[in-house]
Scaffold this active site. Sequence first.
Site, PDB file in Angstrom:
ATOM      1  N   GLY A 117     -10.844  -1.612   5.392  1.00 34.48           N
ATOM      2  CA  GLY A 117      -9.720  -1.021   5.088  1.00 34.48           C
ATOM      3  C   GLY A 117      -9.935   0.689   5.355  1.00 34.48           C
ATOM      4  O   GLY A 117      -9.169   0.861   5.561  1.00 34.48           O
TER       5      GLY A 117
ATOM      6  N   THR B 179     -15.000  -0.997  -3.551  1.00 31.39           N
ATOM      7  CA  THR B 179     -16.478  -0.021  -3.378  1.00 31.39           C
ATOM      8  C   THR B 179     -17.019   0.790  -4.564  1.00 31.39           C
ATOM      9  O   THR B 179     -16.821  -0.904  -5.984  1.00 31.39           O
ATOM     10  CB  THR B 179     -14.979   1.358  -4.258  1.00 31.39           C
ATOM     11  OG1 THR B 179     -14.035   1.159  -4.848  1.00 31.39           O
ATOM     12  CG2 THR B 179     -13.458   1.169  -2.920  1.00 31.39           C
TER      13      THR B 179
ATOM     14  N   LEU C 171      -4.830   0.606  -9.415  1.00 32.68           N
ATOM     15  CA  LEU C 171      -4.448  -0.635  -9.476  1.00 32.68           C
ATOM     16  C   LEU C 171      -2.742  -0.498  -9.838  1.00 32.68           C
ATOM     17  O   LEU C 171      -2.402  -1.561 -10.156  1.00 32.68           O
ATOM     18  CB  LEU C 171      -5.086  -1.311 -10.306  1.00 32.68           C
ATOM     19  CG  LEU C 171      -6.224  -2.495 -10.410  1.00 32.68           C
ATOM     20  CD1 LEU C 171      -6.621  -2.662 -11.556  1.00 32.68           C
ATOM     21  CD2 LEU C 171      -6.581  -2.702  -8.770  1.00 32.68           C
TER      22      LEU C 171
ATOM     23  N   ALA D  57      -9.206   6.063  -6.874  1.00 31.27           N
ATOM     24  CA  ALA D  57      -9.029   5.765  -7.940  1.00 31.27           C
ATOM     25  C   ALA D  57      -7.203   5.405  -7.985  1.00 31.27           C
ATOM     26  O   ALA D  57      -6.609   6.054  -8.763  1.00 31.27           O
ATOM     27  CB  ALA D  57      -9.581   6.830  -8.804  1.00 31.27           C
TER      28      ALA D  57
ATOM     29  N   CYS E  10     -13.391  -4.075  -9.385  1.00 36.39           N
ATOM     30  CA  CYS E  10     -12.570  -3.024  -9.619  1.00 36.39           C
ATOM     31  C   CYS E  10     -12.875  -1.785 -10.563  1.00 36.39           C
ATOM     32  O   CYS E  10     -13.557  -2.072 -11.401  1.00 36.39           O
ATOM     33  CB  CYS E  10     -11.099  -3.022  -9.731  1.00 36.39           C
ATOM     34  SG  CYS E  10     -10.262  -1.194  -9.683  1.00 36.39           S
TER      35      CYS E  10
ATOM     36  N   LYS F 239     -14.046 -11.887  -5.746  1.00 32.47           N
ATOM     37  CA  LYS F 239     -14.577 -10.401  -4.556  1.00 32.47           C
ATOM     38  C   LYS F 239     -15.407  -9.822  -5.666  1.00 32.47           C
ATOM     39  O   LYS F 239     -15.341  -8.906  -6.399  1.00 32.47           O
ATOM     40  CB  LYS F 239     -13.548  -9.320  -4.547  1.00 32.47           C
ATOM     41  CG  LYS F 239     -13.745  -8.005  -3.842  1.00 32.47           C
ATOM     42  CD  LYS F 239     -12.440  -7.837  -3.277  1.00 32.47           C
ATOM     43  CE  LYS F 239     -13.253  -6.512  -2.317  1.00 32.47           C
ATOM     44  NZ  LYS F 239     -12.378  -5.312  -1.858  1.00 32.47           N
TER      45      LYS F 239
ATOM     46  N   LYS G  67      -2.530  -6.452  -1.861  1.00 31.31           N
ATOM     47  CA  LYS G  67      -3.093  -6.035  -3.336  1.00 31.31           C
ATOM     48  C   LYS G  67      -3.278  -6.260  -3.697  1.00 31.31           C
ATOM     49  O   LYS G  67      -3.457  -6.646  -4.644  1.00 31.31           O
ATOM     50  CB  LYS G  67      -2.523  -4.702  -3.367  1.00 31.31           C
ATOM     51  CG  LYS G  67      -2.467  -3.621  -4.111  1.00 31.31           C
ATOM     52  CD  LYS G  67      -2.111  -2.270  -3.965  1.00 31.31           C
ATOM     53  CE  LYS G  67      -2.755  -1.079  -4.920  1.00 31.31           C
ATOM     54  NZ  LYS G  67      -3.854  -1.015  -5.442  1.00 31.31           N
TER      55      LYS G  67
ATOM     56  N   GLY H 233     -16.033   3.381   3.004  1.00 29.05           N
ATOM     57  CA  GLY H 233     -16.502   3.722   4.420  1.00 29.05           C
ATOM     58  C   GLY H 233     -17.509   3.782   4.783  1.00 29.05           C
ATOM     59  O   GLY H 233     -18.630   3.529   4.522  1.00 29.05           O
TER      60      GLY H 233
HETATM   61  C1  LIG Z   1      -7.112   2.838  -1.038  1.00 27.70           C
HETATM   62  C2  LIG Z   1      -8.148   2.135  -1.359  1.00 27.70           C
HETATM   63  C3  LIG Z   1      -7.333   0.956  -2.009  1.00 27.70           C
HETATM   64  C4  LIG Z   1      -8.318  -0.310  -2.697  1.00 27.70           C
HETATM   65  N1  LIG Z   1      -7.764  -1.023  -3.569  1.00 27.70           N
HETATM   66  C5  LIG Z   1      -8.132  -2.381  -3.755  1.00 27.70           C
HETATM   67  C6  LIG Z   1      -7.009  -3.445  -3.792  1.00 27.70           C
HETATM   68  O1  LIG Z   1      -6.082  -2.883  -4.660  1.00 27.70           O
HETATM   69  N2  LIG Z   1      -8.078  -4.187  -4.382  1.00 27.70           N
HETATM   70  C7  LIG Z   1      -9.574  -4.818  -3.777  1.00 27.70           C
HETATM   71  O2  LIG Z   1      -9.758  -5.666  -4.364  1.00 27.70           O
HETATM   72  N3  LIG Z   1      -9.921  -3.418  -3.263  1.00 27.70           N
HETATM   73  C8  LIG Z   1      -9.229  -2.931  -3.576  1.00 27.70           C
HETATM   74  N4  LIG Z   1     -10.247  -1.666  -2.332  1.00 27.70           N
HETATM   75  C9  LIG Z   1     -11.253  -1.837  -1.881  1.00 27.70           C
HETATM   76  C10 LIG Z   1     -11.207  -2.495   0.099  1.00 27.70           C
HETATM   77  O3  LIG Z   1     -10.519  -3.411  -0.170  1.00 27.70           O
HETATM   78  C11 LIG Z   1     -12.768  -3.105   0.450  1.00 27.70           C
HETATM   79  O4  LIG Z   1     -13.257  -3.582  -0.671  1.00 27.70           O
HETATM   80  C12 LIG Z   1     -13.207  -1.459   0.247  1.00 27.70           C
HETATM   81  O5  LIG Z   1     -12.672  -0.066   0.682  1.00 27.70           O
HETATM   82  C13 LIG Z   1     -14.776  -1.260   1.262  1.00 27.70           C
HETATM   83  O6  LIG Z   1     -14.178  -1.186   2.492  1.00 27.70           O
HETATM   84  P1  LIG Z   1     -14.064  -0.076   3.605  1.00 27.70           P
HETATM   85  O7  LIG Z   1     -15.254   0.726   3.764  1.00 27.70           O
HETATM   86  O8  LIG Z   1     -13.887  -1.321   5.239  1.00 27.70           O
HETATM   87  O9  LIG Z   1     -12.389   0.773   2.839  1.00 27.70           O
HETATM   88  C14 LIG Z   1      -9.549  -0.572  -2.082  1.00 27.70           C
HETATM   89  C15 LIG Z   1     -10.225   0.733  -1.295  1.00 27.70           C
HETATM   90  C16 LIG Z   1      -8.674   1.648  -0.643  1.00 27.70           C
HETATM   91  C17 LIG Z   1      -9.810   2.888   0.531  1.00 27.70           C
END
Ligand SMILES: Cc1cc2nc3c(=O)[nH]c(=O)nc-3n(C[C@H](O)[C@H](O)[C@H](O)COP(=O)(O)O)c2cc1C
Length: 303
Positions: free
Chosen positions: A264, A191, A72, A69, A128, A163, A44, A215
Site C-alpha cells: 500500500g 492500519t 471509507l 482517515a 477499519c 482482513k 478499495k 508504512g
Molecule cells: C490511504 C489509505 C487508504 C486505505 N484504505 C483502505 C481501505 O479502503 N480498506 C482497507 O481494508 N484498507 C485500507 N487501507 C489499509 C491498507 O490496505 C493496508 O492494510 C495498510 O495501509 C498497511 O499496509 P501498508 O503499510 O503497505 O500501507 C488504506 C491505507 C491507506 C494508506
Amino acid sequence: LNMRIKFAGMTFQNPFVLASGILGVSASLLKRVETAGAGAVTTKTVTRKPRSGYRNPVVVELEYGLLNAIGLSNPGVEEFSKEVAEAKKILSIPLIASVTGSSGGEMVELATAMEAAGADAVELNLSCPHVKGHGLELGHDPGVVREVVSAVKSVVKIPVLVKLSPSLPSLVPIAEKAVEAGADGVVAVNTIRAMAIDVDFRRPVLTSVYGGLSGPALHPIAVRCVYEVYEALGDVPIIGVGGVITWRDAVELMLAGARAVGVGTGIMYRGLEIFRELRKGLEAYMEKYGFTTPEELVGAAHK
Ligand SMILES: Cc1cc2nc3c(=O)[nH]c(=O)nc-3n(C[C@H](O)[C@H](O)[C@H](O)COP(=O)(O)O)c2cc1C
C-alpha cells in the site's frame, strides 16, 4: 524462476498484491497496477451506500509512515459493481473485492454483489480503525466475526478472506473464529489506530481525530501479527500487509508465514515501479539461497 503461488484456490503470477484503498478505485487504475507487475489486486473497500468520506486533510505524511482517515469514501455498491465488472473484462490477474458493512446482513449483500460482478474473491474488511459502526467494531468480537463469516460463506462460492486489525492485543482469537467459520484466508494487517497533533494549532491534525498508521512504523507489528497467526493456525493462506517498501520487508513477512504480500504505502513512496523492484529482489534472494518457488519461504522462520 517460477514466481507463481496458489492462494485460496486462486493463482497469483507472483506473491505481490495491491492492498485495499490504494489505487483500487477504478478499472483503469487496476489495469495499470497489473501492467506494473502485481500478482493480484484488491479494490478499495466498498460500502452499501456511497460515502463522501471525511474533510481534508485525510492523509498526513509522518516520519515513519502515513496517517490516514479517508472515511471509507467510495461510490457505493451499485456504482462499484459496474467498475468491478469493467475491471474483470480487462484484467488477467485475480481481483479481490474489499467490502465492509455495519451488520452481517450488509456484508452478505455486498459479498453477493461483488461475486455477481465477477470478483475472484471477497475480502471482509473487519478492521477499519476510524469509521464508527464499520469494520473494527464488528471485527473485535470473535463471536460476531464467526457469525459474519458463516453468513457470507453460506451464500457466496468465491473464496472469502478476512482482513484483521493490529489494534487488538492479539489477532489470534479473531483469526481462529474466522477460519472455523470457513474463511479461506486471512489478510494481516490493516492500519493501526493512531493520531497526530499540530503543535502550532494545538489541535489534532486529522478532522476525524483518529486515523490509521501505515508504512515502515507498522512493519514490525505486521511481522508479529503474521507470525502469531501462522504459529496458531498453521497453513491458512495469509496475505501479509504492512510497511513493505523493499524486498526484505516482503521476505520477512513470508518467512513469518505470509503466502502473499500486500503493498500500500510503498506505492506512495516508490511509485508503481515498486512491484518490479520487489519481484526482482525476491528473485535474487531465492537464487542466492536456492529456493525454487516463493512457497518454500512461507513460514520458514518457524522451523
Ligand atoms: C490511504 C489509505 C487508504 C486505505 N484504505 C483502505 C481501505 O479502503 N480498506 C482497507 O481494508 N484498507 C485500507 N487501507 C489499509 C491498507 O490496505 C493496508 O492494510 C495498510 O495501509 C498497511 O499496509 P501498508 O503499510 O503497505 O500501507 C488504506 C491505507 C491507506 C494508506
